[in-house]
Design a protein around this motif. Structure first.
Motif, PDB file in Angstrom:
ATOM      1  N   UNK A 121       0.825  -1.192   0.000  1.00 18.69           N
ATOM      2  CA  UNK A 121       0.000   0.000   0.000  1.00 18.69           C
ATOM      3  C   UNK A 121       0.864   1.247   0.000  1.00 18.69           C
ATOM      4  N   UNK A 122       0.220   2.409  -0.097  1.00 17.26           N
ATOM      5  CA  UNK A 122       0.937   3.665  -0.275  1.00 17.26           C
ATOM      6  C   UNK A 122       1.275   4.319   1.055  1.00 17.26           C
ATOM      7  N   UNK A 123       2.562   4.495   1.378  1.00 15.18           N
ATOM      8  CA  UNK A 123       2.922   5.329   2.531  1.00 15.18           C
ATOM      9  C   UNK A 123       2.376   6.740   2.339  1.00 15.18           C
ATOM     10  N   UNK A 124       2.141   7.439   3.429  1.00 13.04           N
ATOM     11  CA  UNK A 124       1.595   8.794   3.312  1.00 13.04           C
ATOM     12  C   UNK A 124       2.568   9.755   2.629  1.00 13.04           C
ATOM     13  N   UNK A 125       3.883   9.575   2.846  1.00 14.64           N
ATOM     14  CA  UNK A 125       4.870  10.505   2.294  1.00 14.64           C
ATOM     15  C   UNK A 125       6.060   9.731   1.758  1.00 14.64           C
ATOM     16  N   UNK A 126       6.498  10.104   0.563  1.00 12.63           N
ATOM     17  CA  UNK A 126       7.650   9.464  -0.070  1.00 12.63           C
ATOM     18  C   UNK A 126       8.619  10.548  -0.526  1.00 12.63           C
ATOM     19  N   UNK A 127       9.916  10.278  -0.372  1.00 14.22           N
ATOM     20  CA  UNK A 127      10.972  11.173  -0.856  1.00 14.22           C
ATOM     21  C   UNK A 127      11.869  10.419  -1.829  1.00 14.22           C
ATOM     22  N   UNK A 128      12.197  11.055  -2.937  1.00 12.59           N
ATOM     23  CA  UNK A 128      13.174  10.520  -3.883  1.00 12.59           C
ATOM     24  C   UNK A 128      14.260  11.562  -4.128  1.00 12.59           C
ATOM     25  N   UNK A 129      15.499  11.089  -4.259  1.00 11.00           N
ATOM     26  CA  UNK A 129      16.616  11.942  -4.655  1.00 11.00           C
ATOM     27  C   UNK A 129      16.831  11.726  -6.146  1.00 11.00           C
ATOM     28  N   UNK A 130      16.669  12.775  -6.946  1.00 15.91           N
ATOM     29  CA  UNK A 130      16.773  12.671  -8.399  1.00 15.91           C
ATOM     30  C   UNK A 130      17.861  13.598  -8.910  1.00 15.91           C
ATOM     31  N   UNK A 131      18.285  13.372 -10.152  1.00 13.52           N
ATOM     32  CA  UNK A 131      19.296  14.236 -10.757  1.00 13.52           C
ATOM     33  C   UNK A 131      18.675  15.526 -11.275  1.00 13.52           C
ATOM     34  N   UNK A 132      17.602  15.392 -12.060  1.00 13.71           N
ATOM     35  CA  UNK A 132      17.001  16.559 -12.711  1.00 13.71           C
ATOM     36  C   UNK A 132      15.571  16.235 -13.097  1.00 13.71           C
ATOM     37  N   UNK A 133      14.924  17.176 -13.799  1.00 18.28           N
ATOM     38  CA  UNK A 133      13.550  16.952 -14.250  1.00 18.28           C
ATOM     39  C   UNK A 133      13.456  15.823 -15.266  1.00 18.28           C
ATOM     40  N   UNK A 134      14.585  15.420 -15.843  1.00 15.67           N
ATOM     41  CA  UNK A 134      14.570  14.314 -16.804  1.00 15.67           C
ATOM     42  C   UNK A 134      14.421  12.960 -16.132  1.00 15.67           C
ATOM     43  N   UNK A 135      14.628  12.902 -14.826  1.00 17.05           N
ATOM     44  CA  UNK A 135      14.588  11.633 -14.103  1.00 17.05           C
ATOM     45  C   UNK A 135      13.202  11.012 -14.144  1.00 17.05           C
ATOM     46  N   UNK A 136      13.143   9.678 -14.155  1.00 19.42           N
ATOM     47  CA  UNK A 136      11.839   9.011 -14.146  1.00 19.42           C
ATOM     48  C   UNK A 136      11.115   9.207 -12.823  1.00 19.42           C
ATOM     49  N   UNK A 137      11.815   9.709 -11.799  1.00 17.22           N
ATOM     50  CA  UNK A 137      11.149  10.048 -10.542  1.00 17.22           C
ATOM     51  C   UNK A 137      10.070  11.106 -10.751  1.00 17.22           C
TER      52      UNK A 137
END
Length: 233
Positions: A121-137
């Motif tokens: 199931x979905x956690x309430x809050x998720x953080x991702x570290x990405x390189x730029x807006x091109x990231x699949x994040x």
């Protein structure tokens, strides 16, 4: 993403490869048969194999986020902070976010810990570290998290020197506005305040100072008492 100990490769199962199109069940089955330690995610039915993690473009920002969230976690009953933990979202998606902050299921959280020790199931809050807006994040993953009901999605775009905080509102993600004092304030977790410009500048002492102001706010005090009361019941 999953990490498993050394297993003999099954003769009947091919190894995972970047770009494979699989169901979640197929993904887990092939992963368990991998002969070496590997990291992989399943996003919209497609396998993504992790590249090596860089120190200052990922490791250091990740550590700063965990320090910020960890300070909030240690003060707040009934929530759980998880670092790089597999999340089973749906039949086509099994990501491993950089960080998750969740409310425990027993007091009304929307995710649970399975018997084999993964998040479902979905956690309430998720953080991702990405390189730029091109990231699949900020593309496929963002849509997956939105569709599965992740309430707040935070992305630190390291190369862009930018930070995105998305809030789920009427089924879509909208950007959380920065208040006049330069603080981003969570709508799901009262008191979770982020002095975003200090974070981007590497002023971690000021980031924690801003968070501590949030922990002293009336909204947080009420939230803390609410969670504590639910735990007692």
């Amino acid at each position: 993403m999953l990490m498993v100990p050394f297993l003999k490769q099954s003769a009947s199962l091919p190894p995972l490869e970047n770009g494979d199109r699989l169901t979640r069940a197929e993904f887990e089955q092939r992963y368990q048969a991998m002969p070496h330690h590997k990291k992989a995610e399943l996003i919209e039915g497609r396998v993504f194999m992790a590249s090596p993690v860089r120190a200052r473009k990922h490791g250091k920002p990740h550590a700063a986020i965990m320090m910020w969230l960890g300070t909030y976690w240690q003060e707040t009953p009934g929530i759980e902070l998880l670092d790089n933990t597999t999340v089973r979202l749906d039949a086509d998606n099994e990501p491993q976010p950089d960080a998750c902050l969740r409310i425990e299921e027993a007091i009304g959280g929307q995710s649970r810990i399975t018997e084999d020790d993964y998040i479902e199931g979905a956690p309430e809050l998720i953080v991702e570290i990405a390189a730029s807006t091109a990231s699949y994040d900020l593309h496929d993953k963002k849509q997956v998290y939105r569709r599965n009901g992740v309430q707040e999605y935070l992305v630190w775009r390291v190369l862009d020197q930018a930070f995105d905080w998305f809030v789920l509102q009427d089924g879509i993600y909208v950007s959380l506005p920065i208040d006049d004092d330069g603080i981003l304030r969570s709508r799901v977790f009262p008191g979770l305040w982020l002095a975003v410009n200090h974070l981007l500048a590497g002023n971690l002492a000021q980031v924690i100072a801003g968070l501590k102001l949030g922990l002293e706010s009336p909204g947080y005090q009420a939230f803390q008492q609410l969670l504590g009361g639910k735990l007692k019941n």
